[in-house]
Design an enzyme around this catalytic site. Structure first.
Site, mmCIF file in Angstrom:
data_model
loop_
_atom_site.group_PDB
_atom_site.id
_atom_site.type_symbol
_atom_site.label_atom_id
_atom_site.label_comp_id
_atom_site.label_asym_id
_atom_site.label_seq_id
_atom_site.Cartn_x
_atom_site.Cartn_y
_atom_site.Cartn_z
ATOM 1 N N HIS A 248 9.813 -24.528 68.792
ATOM 2 C CA HIS A 248 10.052 -25.536 69.819
ATOM 3 C C HIS A 248 8.738 -26.076 70.387
ATOM 4 O O HIS A 248 8.308 -25.726 71.480
ATOM 5 C CB HIS A 248 10.913 -24.950 70.941
ATOM 6 C CG HIS A 248 12.353 -24.863 70.591
ATOM 7 N ND1 HIS A 248 13.231 -24.007 71.222
ATOM 8 C CD2 HIS A 248 13.093 -25.535 69.676
ATOM 9 C CE1 HIS A 248 14.437 -24.148 70.704
ATOM 10 N NE2 HIS A 248 14.373 -25.068 69.763
ATOM 11 N N HIS B 213 13.940 -19.409 64.640
ATOM 12 C CA HIS B 213 15.055 -19.018 65.491
ATOM 13 C C HIS B 213 16.173 -18.310 64.724
ATOM 14 O O HIS B 213 17.039 -17.687 65.339
ATOM 15 C CB HIS B 213 15.642 -20.248 66.188
ATOM 16 C CG HIS B 213 14.609 -21.098 66.862
ATOM 17 N ND1 HIS B 213 14.138 -22.271 66.313
ATOM 18 C CD2 HIS B 213 13.930 -20.918 68.020
ATOM 19 C CE1 HIS B 213 13.230 -22.791 67.117
ATOM 20 N NE2 HIS B 213 13.076 -21.989 68.154
ATOM 21 N N GLU C 282 18.704 -19.843 68.480
ATOM 22 C CA GLU C 282 18.736 -18.402 68.222
ATOM 23 C C GLU C 282 20.117 -17.821 68.513
ATOM 24 O O GLU C 282 20.616 -16.973 67.770
ATOM 25 C CB GLU C 282 17.688 -17.677 69.074
ATOM 26 C CG GLU C 282 17.654 -16.178 68.807
ATOM 27 C CD GLU C 282 16.713 -15.414 69.724
ATOM 28 O OE1 GLU C 282 16.979 -14.216 69.969
ATOM 29 O OE2 GLU C 282 15.718 -15.994 70.191
ATOM 30 N N THR D 240 16.165 -13.035 72.299
ATOM 31 C CA THR D 240 14.857 -12.392 72.438
ATOM 32 C C THR D 240 13.962 -13.048 73.469
ATOM 33 O O THR D 240 13.066 -12.408 74.015
ATOM 34 C CB THR D 240 14.108 -12.377 71.086
ATOM 35 O OG1 THR D 240 13.847 -13.721 70.680
ATOM 36 C CG2 THR D 240 14.901 -11.647 70.020
ATOM 37 N N SER E 113 12.062 -25.224 75.215
ATOM 38 C CA SER E 113 11.557 -23.873 74.962
ATOM 39 C C SER E 113 12.017 -22.945 76.077
ATOM 40 O O SER E 113 11.591 -23.085 77.233
ATOM 41 C CB SER E 113 10.023 -23.896 74.889
ATOM 42 O OG SER E 113 9.502 -22.584 74.949
#
Length: 343
Positions: free
Chosen positions: A61, A94, A146, A184, A242
């Protein structure tokens, strides 16, 4: 005790008087090992196989990184069905769902997986819990790549929640057979509060606890915590989409500092410096150091401030091995694909 190393340089003449004395740089900041690995994978794939190399979604990102790779010959697509037959295909850092992976296999696309190993670890955990017959709760931001990738690694429906309030309202089929995993790039604070509600409501729930939080996410947050009491303005360099960059900005604000998320020097506004004597700068895990330097240069155009390496945090030594597909030319891109990219 933390200490500061002064690396000030001769500043450019200021165009408007300000009272900035020091620009503090957070340590650590910027690229993490997973991002460095993902970018290297695309660059090495271009070197070995030649352009074009097709990347599903943004590799990381950050618009600067994406545009730089695009200039080198990377082609970014939303889905694998946009990739021509035989096109060298890279999955972003991701991660992707099993459906996306299967689609690429069915089309016999030569694939290089740039998923961050820490994200892959979460995928394995989710599949392990599913194999045990547990319903999966994923703590994360709905719609994040993700989260979509992790959700798509198990066959059952995954409950995606991001706040303690959502955890309070969660309805499940069997309260005694639950497990959770986490995105994460969340903060420990975000996950800790949600986990506390889940464990109170569902005492039998299984989960990895705080282990899934990326080391880089936590280290960059800790660096902001150390620096925030010493600055009146915090500039976080990162992309609007992000997650870890947004959290750094929010963390600064929570600690009473005026904090702004900027993609680069062009977004920094001179009026932010009014009444400021010390500026803090950090960068999200997908932001290159070049953007940090450009922000410093812009600030120094306005004020001859000393540039100071900030309070020393953890020295990161993590390094992830590159996949074999970019260590030697073992994939076979089609001739048509290479010709098409050169047109």
């Amino acid at each position: 005790m933390s200490h500061i190393n002064d690396h000030s340089q001769q500043a450019m003449p200021m165009t408007q008087p300000h009272n900035i004395q020091r620009i503090l740089l957070a340590q650590p900041r910027g690229f993490c090992a997973g991002v460095e690995r993902a970018i290297s994978i695309v660059e090495k794939a271009l070197e070995i196989y030649g352009p074009p190399v097709y990347v599903r979604h943004e590799i990381v990102h950050n618009a600067y990184v994406v545009e730089d790779l695009r200039r080198k010959g990377a082609v970014f697509v939303r889905e694998v069905d946009e990739i021509p037959a035989g096109g060298i295909t890279v999955f972003s850092a991701h991660g992707v769902s099993e459906k996306v992976e299967s689609s690429a296999k069915l089309r016999e696309l030569p694939v290089i997986d740039a998923t961050c190993p820490l994200v892959t670890k979460v995928h394995y955990e989710a599949k392990h819990y599913e194999k045990d017959g547990r319903e999966i709760v994923l703590i994360g931001h709905q719609g994040h790549p993700e989260v979509e990738g992790t959700s798509g690694r198990v066959k059952q429906t995954v409950h995606v929640i991001g706040t303690p309030e959502e955890a309070e309202k969660l309805e499940v089929n069997n309260p005694d057979m639950l497990a959770y995993v986490t995105q994460t790039t969340l903060s420990l604070d975000e996950t800790r509060d949600v986990i506390a509600v889940l464990t109170r409501r569902f005492p039998s729930i299984k989960g990895p606890g705080e282990k899934d939080i990326c080391y880089a996410t936590q280290n960059r947050q800790n660096a902001v915590r150390m620096m925030a009491p010493h600055v009146q303005l915090l500039l976080v360099i990162g992309a609007p989409n992000s997650s870890n960059s947004n959290r750094l900005r929010d963390l600064g604000a929570e600690m009473g500092v005026r904090a702004f998320l900027v993609q680069g020097a062009q977004e920094v506004q001179q009026e932010w410096l009014a009444g400021v004597t010390q500026v803090g700068i950090t960068a999200g895990a997908s932001a290159p150091e070049l953007l940090v330097q450009q922000v410093i240069d812009r600030l120094k155009e306005w004020c001859p401030a000393a540039v100071v390496e900030g309070f020393e945090g953890i020295v990161e030594s993590v390094h992830f091995k590159l996949p074999r597909e970019v260590r030697s030319p073992i994939l076979r891109p089609s001739t048509d694909n290479v010709t098409q990219g050169a047109a």
